[in-house]
Design a protein around this motif. Structure first.
Motif, PDB file in Angstrom:
ATOM      1  N   LEU A 177      -8.764   8.769  -2.604  1.00 21.40           N
ATOM      2  CA  LEU A 177      -8.507   8.610  -1.181  1.00 21.40           C
ATOM      3  C   LEU A 177      -7.648   7.379  -0.919  1.00 21.40           C
ATOM      4  N   PHE A 178      -7.969   6.269  -1.576  1.00 19.46           N
ATOM      5  CA  PHE A 178      -7.187   5.046  -1.444  1.00 19.46           C
ATOM      6  C   PHE A 178      -5.728   5.304  -1.800  1.00 19.46           C
ATOM      7  N   SER A 179      -5.490   5.991  -2.903  1.00 20.07           N
ATOM      8  CA  SER A 179      -4.121   6.258  -3.357  1.00 20.07           C
ATOM      9  C   SER A 179      -3.350   7.096  -2.343  1.00 20.07           C
ATOM     10  N   ILE A 180      -3.993   8.103  -1.794  1.00 25.74           N
ATOM     11  CA  ILE A 180      -3.338   8.954  -0.795  1.00 25.74           C
ATOM     12  C   ILE A 180      -2.969   8.140   0.434  1.00 25.74           C
ATOM     13  N   ILE A 181      -3.913   7.349   0.929  1.00 24.84           N
ATOM     14  CA  ILE A 181      -3.650   6.529   2.119  1.00 24.84           C
ATOM     15  C   ILE A 181      -2.545   5.519   1.828  1.00 24.84           C
ATOM     16  N   TYR A 182      -2.611   4.881   0.665  1.00 22.80           N
ATOM     17  CA  TYR A 182      -1.616   3.875   0.298  1.00 22.80           C
ATOM     18  C   TYR A 182      -0.207   4.469   0.324  1.00 22.80           C
ATOM     19  N   PHE A 183      -0.027   5.608  -0.329  1.00 21.60           N
ATOM     20  CA  PHE A 183       1.308   6.200  -0.381  1.00 21.60           C
ATOM     21  C   PHE A 183       1.744   6.764   0.968  1.00 21.60           C
ATOM     22  N   LYS A 235       0.938   5.425   3.909  1.00 18.85           N
ATOM     23  CA  LYS A 235       1.363   4.249   4.687  1.00 18.85           C
ATOM     24  C   LYS A 235       2.707   3.724   4.189  1.00 18.85           C
ATOM     25  N   THR A 236       2.921   3.737   2.889  1.00 20.54           N
ATOM     26  CA  THR A 236       4.198   3.301   2.331  1.00 20.54           C
ATOM     27  C   THR A 236       5.327   4.190   2.833  1.00 20.54           C
ATOM     28  N   LEU A 237       5.097   5.477   2.831  1.00 15.65           N
ATOM     29  CA  LEU A 237       6.103   6.430   3.309  1.00 15.65           C
ATOM     30  C   LEU A 237       6.369   6.241   4.795  1.00 15.65           C
ATOM     31  N   LEU A 238       5.319   6.068   5.586  1.00 14.24           N
ATOM     32  CA  LEU A 238       5.503   5.844   7.018  1.00 14.24           C
ATOM     33  C   LEU A 238       6.308   4.575   7.266  1.00 14.24           C
ATOM     34  N   ASN A 239       6.001   3.527   6.529  1.00 13.25           N
ATOM     35  CA  ASN A 239       6.759   2.280   6.678  1.00 13.25           C
ATOM     36  C   ASN A 239       8.232   2.488   6.366  1.00 13.25           C
ATOM     37  N   GLN A 281       5.965  -2.556  10.740  1.00 12.00           N
ATOM     38  CA  GLN A 281       5.497  -2.225   9.399  1.00 12.00           C
ATOM     39  C   GLN A 281       4.161  -2.881   9.090  1.00 12.00           C
ATOM     40  N   SER A 282       3.331  -2.122   8.416  1.00 13.61           N
ATOM     41  CA  SER A 282       2.020  -2.608   8.021  1.00 13.61           C
ATOM     42  C   SER A 282       2.013  -2.848   6.514  1.00 13.61           C
ATOM     43  N   GLN A 283       0.927  -3.369   6.020  1.00 12.72           N
ATOM     44  CA  GLN A 283       0.760  -3.588   4.595  1.00 12.72           C
ATOM     45  C   GLN A 283      -0.089  -2.443   4.044  1.00 12.72           C
ATOM     46  N   PRO A 284       0.504  -1.538   3.284  1.00 11.90           N
ATOM     47  CA  PRO A 284      -0.205  -0.340   2.829  1.00 11.90           C
ATOM     48  C   PRO A 284      -1.526  -0.626   2.112  1.00 11.90           C
ATOM     49  N   ILE A 285      -1.601  -1.686   1.341  1.00 18.01           N
ATOM     50  CA  ILE A 285      -2.838  -1.941   0.591  1.00 18.01           C
ATOM     51  C   ILE A 285      -3.995  -2.235   1.547  1.00 18.01           C
ATOM     52  N   PHE A 286      -3.727  -2.977   2.622  1.00 22.74           N
ATOM     53  CA  PHE A 286      -4.788  -3.287   3.587  1.00 22.74           C
ATOM     54  C   PHE A 286      -5.170  -2.062   4.409  1.00 22.74           C
ATOM     55  N   ASP A 287      -4.175  -1.270   4.779  1.00 20.77           N
ATOM     56  CA  ASP A 287      -4.454  -0.037   5.510  1.00 20.77           C
ATOM     57  C   ASP A 287      -5.272   0.932   4.664  1.00 20.77           C
ATOM     58  N   ALA A 288      -4.958   1.006   3.379  1.00 19.18           N
ATOM     59  CA  ALA A 288      -5.692   1.913   2.500  1.00 19.18           C
ATOM     60  C   ALA A 288      -7.130   1.443   2.313  1.00 19.18           C
ATOM     61  N   ILE A 289      -7.344   0.134   2.203  1.00 18.98           N
ATOM     62  CA  ILE A 289      -8.711  -0.383   2.091  1.00 18.98           C
ATOM     63  C   ILE A 289      -9.510  -0.053   3.356  1.00 18.98           C
TER      64      ILE A 289
END
Length: 95
Positions: A62-68, A70-74, A83-91
């Motif tokens: 789930l973390f990996s899906i959210i991370y990627f 958010k990265t794509l959205l950014n 822009q957000s920080q994908p690692i924090f959004d995924a956590i």
């Protein structure tokens, strides 16, 4: 058939086994490279913040899906000030 492979990891100084597909391991490794984190640190971070009803393996996926996502959205949809920080959004997303 998609094959999975197990890796022994350390969570809170205890050994445990995680079974992911090679594509999932590659995704985790890519995140670690991009964020300059060791895999053990990332897994401990995920474990500390995950929903208690989810397994660690499910939380990593789930973390990996959210991370990627958010990265794509950014990259494609947000301007530089949004822009957000994908690692924090995924956590936040696995809690």
């Amino acid at each position: 058939m998609v094959k999975t492979s197990s890796h022994i990891i350390h969570i809170n100084n205890k050994k445990t086994s995680i079974r992911l597909t090679q594509t999932e391991w590659n995704a985790v490794n890519t995140i670690c490279e991009k964020e300059n984190l060791k895999r053990t640190i990332l897994f401990n971070l995920i474990n500390q913040n995950k929903n208690k009803e989810l397994s660690l393996t499910a939380s990593i996926r789930l973390f990996s899906i959210i991370y990627f996502k958010k990265t794509l959205l950014n990259k494609f949809y947000l301007n530089k000030t949004q822009q957000s920080q994908p690692i924090f959004d995924a956590i936040k997303g696995i809690a």
